[in-house]
Design a protein around this motif. Structure first.
Motif, PDB file in Angstrom:
ATOM      1  N   ARG A 298      12.090  -8.760  81.104  1.00 19.41           N
ATOM      2  CA  ARG A 298      11.163  -7.776  80.535  1.00 19.41           C
ATOM      3  C   ARG A 298      11.400  -7.726  79.041  1.00 19.41           C
ATOM      4  O   ARG A 298      12.327  -7.077  78.562  1.00 19.41           O
ATOM      5  N   THR A 299      10.543  -8.408  78.309  1.00 21.56           N
ATOM      6  CA  THR A 299      10.766  -8.566  76.871  1.00 21.56           C
ATOM      7  C   THR A 299      10.297  -7.367  76.049  1.00 21.56           C
ATOM      8  O   THR A 299      10.672  -7.239  74.884  1.00 21.56           O
ATOM      9  N   TYR A 300       9.484  -6.494  76.649  1.00 23.12           N
ATOM     10  CA  TYR A 300       8.883  -5.419  75.877  1.00 23.12           C
ATOM     11  C   TYR A 300       9.808  -4.196  75.766  1.00 23.12           C
ATOM     12  O   TYR A 300      10.721  -4.007  76.568  1.00 23.12           O
ATOM     13  N   CYS A 301       9.538  -3.377  74.754  1.00 24.35           N
ATOM     14  CA  CYS A 301      10.220  -2.095  74.590  1.00 24.35           C
ATOM     15  C   CYS A 301       9.375  -1.015  75.264  1.00 24.35           C
ATOM     16  O   CYS A 301       8.166  -0.938  75.047  1.00 24.35           O
ATOM     17  N   SER A 302      10.003  -0.186  76.084  1.00 29.94           N
ATOM     18  CA  SER A 302       9.274   0.835  76.835  1.00 29.94           C
ATOM     19  C   SER A 302       8.853   2.027  75.971  1.00 29.94           C
ATOM     20  O   SER A 302       8.146   2.918  76.435  1.00 29.94           O
ATOM     21  N   ARG A 303       9.323   2.102  74.739  1.00 30.51           N
ATOM     22  CA  ARG A 303       8.885   3.065  73.723  1.00 30.51           C
ATOM     23  C   ARG A 303       9.280   4.518  73.967  1.00 30.51           C
ATOM     24  O   ARG A 303       9.728   5.186  73.050  1.00 30.51           O
ATOM     25  N   ILE A 304       9.093   5.019  75.175  1.00 30.46           N
ATOM     26  CA  ILE A 304       9.288   6.442  75.426  1.00 30.46           C
ATOM     27  C   ILE A 304      10.713   6.793  75.851  1.00 30.46           C
ATOM     28  O   ILE A 304      11.063   7.965  75.920  1.00 30.46           O
ATOM     29  N   CYS A 305      11.540   5.784  76.152  1.00 28.27           N
ATOM     30  CA  CYS A 305      12.895   6.054  76.664  1.00 28.27           C
ATOM     31  C   CYS A 305      13.746   6.806  75.644  1.00 28.27           C
ATOM     32  O   CYS A 305      14.482   7.728  76.014  1.00 28.27           O
TER      33      CYS A 305
ATOM     34  N   LEU B 124       9.762   1.755  81.706  1.00 26.12           N
ATOM     35  CA  LEU B 124       8.617   2.025  82.569  1.00 26.12           C
ATOM     36  C   LEU B 124       7.944   0.681  82.841  1.00 26.12           C
ATOM     37  O   LEU B 124       7.663  -0.079  81.913  1.00 26.12           O
ATOM     38  N   ILE B 125       7.676   0.370  84.105  1.00 23.88           N
ATOM     39  CA  ILE B 125       7.111  -0.926  84.480  1.00 23.88           C
ATOM     40  C   ILE B 125       5.708  -0.745  85.050  1.00 23.88           C
ATOM     41  O   ILE B 125       5.344   0.350  85.485  1.00 23.88           O
ATOM     42  N   PRO B 126       4.898  -1.815  85.063  1.00 23.37           N
ATOM     43  CA  PRO B 126       3.541  -1.707  85.613  1.00 23.37           C
ATOM     44  C   PRO B 126       3.564  -1.365  87.102  1.00 23.37           C
ATOM     45  O   PRO B 126       4.552  -1.613  87.799  1.00 23.37           O
ATOM     46  N   ALA B 127       2.466  -0.801  87.585  1.00 27.15           N
ATOM     47  CA  ALA B 127       2.332  -0.482  89.003  1.00 27.15           C
ATOM     48  C   ALA B 127       2.363  -1.764  89.828  1.00 27.15           C
ATOM     49  O   ALA B 127       1.912  -2.821  89.373  1.00 27.15           O
ATOM     50  N   GLU B 128       2.891  -1.666  91.042  1.00 26.47           N
ATOM     51  CA  GLU B 128       3.026  -2.846  91.888  1.00 26.47           C
ATOM     52  C   GLU B 128       1.675  -3.454  92.252  1.00 26.47           C
ATOM     53  O   GLU B 128       1.558  -4.667  92.424  1.00 26.47           O
TER      54      GLU B 128
ATOM     55  N   THR C 119     -15.253  -5.206  80.549  1.00 24.88           N
ATOM     56  CA  THR C 119     -16.237  -4.869  81.584  1.00 24.88           C
ATOM     57  C   THR C 119     -16.740  -3.446  81.360  1.00 24.88           C
ATOM     58  O   THR C 119     -15.943  -2.510  81.290  1.00 24.88           O
ATOM     59  N   ASP C 120     -18.035  -3.278  81.247  1.00 21.21           N
ATOM     60  CA  ASP C 120     -18.609  -1.956  80.979  1.00 21.21           C
ATOM     61  C   ASP C 120     -18.370  -0.993  82.132  1.00 21.21           C
ATOM     62  O   ASP C 120     -18.355  -1.383  83.305  1.00 21.21           O
ATOM     63  N   GLY C 121     -18.205   0.280  81.797  1.00 21.82           N
ATOM     64  CA  GLY C 121     -18.109   1.326  82.810  1.00 21.82           C
ATOM     65  C   GLY C 121     -16.720   1.535  83.381  1.00 21.82           C
ATOM     66  O   GLY C 121     -16.531   2.381  84.246  1.00 21.82           O
ATOM     67  N   ILE C 122     -15.738   0.782  82.915  1.00 18.43           N
ATOM     68  CA  ILE C 122     -14.361   0.945  83.381  1.00 18.43           C
ATOM     69  C   ILE C 122     -13.487   1.263  82.170  1.00 18.43           C
ATOM     70  O   ILE C 122     -13.523   0.548  81.164  1.00 18.43           O
ATOM     71  N   PHE C 123     -12.718   2.333  82.258  1.00 21.39           N
ATOM     72  CA  PHE C 123     -11.918   2.795  81.133  1.00 21.39           C
ATOM     73  C   PHE C 123     -10.456   2.930  81.554  1.00 21.39           C
ATOM     74  O   PHE C 123     -10.142   3.001  82.742  1.00 21.39           O
ATOM     75  N   LEU C 124      -9.572   2.979  80.596  1.00 20.06           N
ATOM     76  CA  LEU C 124      -8.146   3.096  80.889  1.00 20.06           C
ATOM     77  C   LEU C 124      -7.490   4.058  79.919  1.00 20.06           C
ATOM     78  O   LEU C 124      -8.019   4.332  78.844  1.00 20.06           O
ATOM     79  N   CYS C 125      -6.330   4.570  80.310  1.00 20.23           N
ATOM     80  CA  CYS C 125      -5.607   5.497  79.453  1.00 20.23           C
ATOM     81  C   CYS C 125      -4.165   5.598  79.932  1.00 20.23           C
ATOM     82  O   CYS C 125      -3.814   5.112  81.010  1.00 20.23           O
ATOM     83  N   GLY C 126      -3.337   6.244  79.121  1.00 21.19           N
ATOM     84  CA  GLY C 126      -1.953   6.509  79.496  1.00 21.19           C
ATOM     85  C   GLY C 126      -1.137   5.254  79.719  1.00 21.19           C
ATOM     86  O   GLY C 126      -1.339   4.226  79.069  1.00 21.19           O
ATOM     87  N   SER C 127      -0.237   5.329  80.675  1.00 17.56           N
ATOM     88  CA  SER C 127       0.702   4.229  80.921  1.00 17.56           C
ATOM     89  C   SER C 127       0.085   3.078  81.694  1.00 17.56           C
ATOM     90  O   SER C 127       0.781   2.120  82.023  1.00 17.56           O
ATOM     91  N   ALA C 128      -1.217   3.149  81.990  1.00 21.68           N
ATOM     92  CA  ALA C 128      -1.893   2.003  82.592  1.00 21.68           C
ATOM     93  C   ALA C 128      -1.986   0.862  81.582  1.00 21.68           C
ATOM     94  O   ALA C 128      -1.931  -0.308  81.954  1.00 21.68           O
ATOM     95  N   ARG C 129      -2.097   1.213  80.293  1.00 19.52           N
ATOM     96  CA  ARG C 129      -2.223   0.183  79.255  1.00 19.52           C
ATOM     97  C   ARG C 129      -0.892  -0.149  78.599  1.00 19.52           C
ATOM     98  O   ARG C 129      -0.705  -1.255  78.118  1.00 19.52           O
TER      99      ARG C 129
ATOM    100  N   PRO D  98       3.474   1.853  78.196  1.00 19.03           N
ATOM    101  CA  PRO D  98       4.242   3.100  78.332  1.00 19.03           C
ATOM    102  C   PRO D  98       3.821   4.144  77.299  1.00 19.03           C
ATOM    103  O   PRO D  98       3.806   3.868  76.103  1.00 19.03           O
ATOM    104  N   ALA D  99       3.484   5.340  77.768  1.00 27.48           N
ATOM    105  CA  ALA D  99       3.007   6.402  76.888  1.00 27.48           C
ATOM    106  C   ALA D  99       3.684   7.709  77.263  1.00 27.48           C
ATOM    107  O   ALA D  99       3.976   7.957  78.430  1.00 27.48           O
TER     108      ALA D  99
END
Length: 271
Positions: free
Chosen positions: A18-25, A113-117, A150-160, A162-163
């Motif tokens: 896991r090369t990324y920084c989780s930011r919120i830790c 924080l890791i992505p959802a399974e 893709t139109d009509g689909i949005f995202l927010c929070g830790s889906a994109r 770690p927030a």
């Protein structure tokens, strides 16, 4: 009864896996350290870190407050990570140039924080992309941070990515606002440049274009002439993948037909 607390940051993060920084830790560790000091001013709290990610004015003030309350920060080298033993933690400090032994009644590991399974499964279902870390990828990090291509689909929070709570709430409000724009309209105007089935007889219904379409804008339907591809115009983005892969030349892109492009090229060469 707990008087010595040691928090170790970046456990399982910023590694080859896991090369990324989780930011919120770091923010959570500092917040919890302050709460411990407020509950027991005599408690000794240590935060062992690689880099403190306390971005933003409020978080920087939180870090300064933790230092004022006596929380001790010890930098460690990832090549010589802290070692937890019975009742203590050993850590090499590059600043002091020696190994420290810290008594610990409680050791807290800050994991990323890791992505959802099921993120990959959902990605394929909705035809939306994931980034290299497994989080959902927005259309544009600056211009369209809450939209997918893709139109009509949005995202927010830790889906994109770690927030923290404040970021997640503000992004959720933004995503809801973006969705309300679509919901409040009686009709939606789509882009005119879409895929068109120009030669139905040539289509063999092989499904190659359907499998390759990144927006799920094609489907195979049973017609009087057999299996034929059908274009869902509202979902089509006119990317041209289907037209370029159709070996029967049954599909083309509206306003970007081969004869139109060749005419432009010839006009340019003649001039």
């Amino acid at each position: 009864s707990i008087k010595n607390v040691v928090m170790i940051q970046c456990v399982g993060a910023r590694t080859e896996k896991r090369t990324y920084c989780s930011r919120i830790c770091c923010q959570i560790a500092v917040k919890n350290a302050i709460l411990i000091k407020e509950a027991n001013a005599q408690a000794k709290v240590y935060i062992l870190y690689r880099d403190m990610q306390m971005y933003g004015v409020e978080n920087e003030e939180l870090l300064r407050e933790a230092k004022r309350k006596g929380v001790r920060f010890v930098n460690y080298d990832p090549s010589r990570p802290p070692a937890v033993e019975d009742g203590s933690v050993k850590v090499y400090s590059p600043l002091l140039g020696e190994e420290m032994k810290i008594n610990a009644d409680l050791v807290v590991l800050s994991t990323p924080l890791i992505p959802a399974e099921d993120a990959e499964k959902l990605s394929k279902l909705l035809r939306v992309p994931l980034n290299e870390n497994g989080f959902f990828l927005e259309a544009h990090v600056k211009l369209r941070p809450l939209d997918f291509a893709t139109d009509g689909i949005f995202l927010c929070g830790s889906a994109r990515f770690p927030a923290n709570i404040k970021e997640a709430v503000s992004q959720a409000l933004g995503a809801a606002s973006r969705a309300s724009i679509v919901l409040l309209r009686d009709s939606i105007t789509v882009e005119p440049i879409v895929s068109v089935l120009v030669n139905e007889d040539a289509c063999r219904g092989c499904g190659l274009c359907v499998a390759l379409c990144p927006y799920g804008a094609l489907e195979i339907r049973q017609t009087d002439k057999g299996r034929k591809v059908h274009v869902i115009e509202v979902a089509c983005k006119g990317c041209g993948v289907c037209a370029s892969t159709c070996y029967q030349h049954a599909l083309t892109i509206n306003s970007f037909r081969d004869d139109q492009i060749l005419a432009q090229i010839n006009a340019f060469l003649e001039s």
